[in-house]
Motif scaffolding. Structure first.
Motif: not given
Length: 258
Positions: A30-39, A197-202, A243-253
């Motif tokens: 699964x490859x997730x492509x992230x970037x702003x509008x118009x990129x 949403x970078x959270x979705x990539x995690x 980082x979210x302890x015990x989950x292996x991923x993080x959340x972005x704010x």
């Protein structure tokens, strides 16, 4: 099926949107492509799908350049899931999914019993069999997105490209779509998706490609690629990656300034 991109330039006609894209996507990844509008995310996807000719470089599937492939062969290997659409015609959900078999049929052929069986199997696999006789235009946005995924899978592609599959969905439906993406990966299907949403990539991605002004800013695991520095660079806002302890991923704010 492995997808490889070598020094790819893409755009419309003589208008170049991006260049220098080089990456490889392994089977079942699964490859997730992230970037702003118009990129350039959607234009890049159209080029990978063979809908737009490359302005330079090569796109290969299992080492063979796709520029030499017929439309039918491409459609049988690459599935496409657009953003959920309201639709204009009152087709039943079953019939929308059956449309995904078109790449497997002859020019004047009609779907047969085997095609109907495939459509029914996909509906059950994605746990939306109860929607089969519903009218596509009358179901919810989250349900429509699942139907579009089912339509793509009905063609039995080995790679599925999804353009912002969670856009405009509520929190629960976003989680359901992301869960299905992971299940597709476990079944050996390669998924390439874009999201804002970078959270979705995690949550669902094996690797992340950050696209900025038509070029790859970074490519790697979500943890290595999605950082406060890279997000601030491509989006222009301060971001905390926690980082979210015990989950292996993080959340972005985002860190908003008064």
């Amino acid at each position: 099926m492995m997808l490889s991109v070598e020094d790819l330039a893409f755009g419309y006609g003589r208008r170049r949107i991006g260049a220098g894209i080089a990456l490889t996507v392994e089977p079942g990844e699964v490859l997730c492509l992230l970037g702003p509008n118009g990129g350039g995310k959607t234009t890049l996807f159209k080029t990978l799908l063979g809908l737009l000719p490359p302005l330079g470089g090569r796109i290969c599937l299992d080492g063979e350049e796709i520029g030499r492939w017929s439309r039918r062969r491409l459609a049988a290997s690459l599935g496409y899931v657009p953003q959920a659409q309201s639709g204009f015609f009152p087709f039943r959900v079953r019939d929308v999914v059956l449309m995904g078999r078109a790449s497997r049929l002859g020019v004047f052929a009609s779907p047969g019993a085997a095609d109907h069986a495939v459509a029914e199997t996909v509906l059950q696999t994605l746990e939306i069999g109860h929607l089969a006789d519903r009218v596509y235009t009358e179901i919810s946005g989250g349900e429509r997105q699942m139907v579009l995924i089912a339509r793509a899978l009905a063609g039995a592609p080995r790679i599925v490209v999804m353009d912002e599959p969670t856009a405009s969905l509520d929190f629960g439906n976003q989680a359901r779509v992301l869960g299905q993406i992971r299940r597709l990966s476990r079944a050996g299907i390669t998924v390439i998706l874009s999201t804002h949403d970078p959270d979705h990539a995690f949550l669902c991605a094996d690797r992340v490609a950050l696209l900025h002004e038509g070029r790859l800013l970074a490519l790697g695991t979500p943890t290595a690629t999605i950082t406060s520095e890279t997000l601030a660079h491509i989006y222009g806002v301060a971001v905390a990656v926690v980082p979210l302890p015990g989950h292996g991923h993080a959340v972005c704010a985002p860190l908003l300034l008064d």
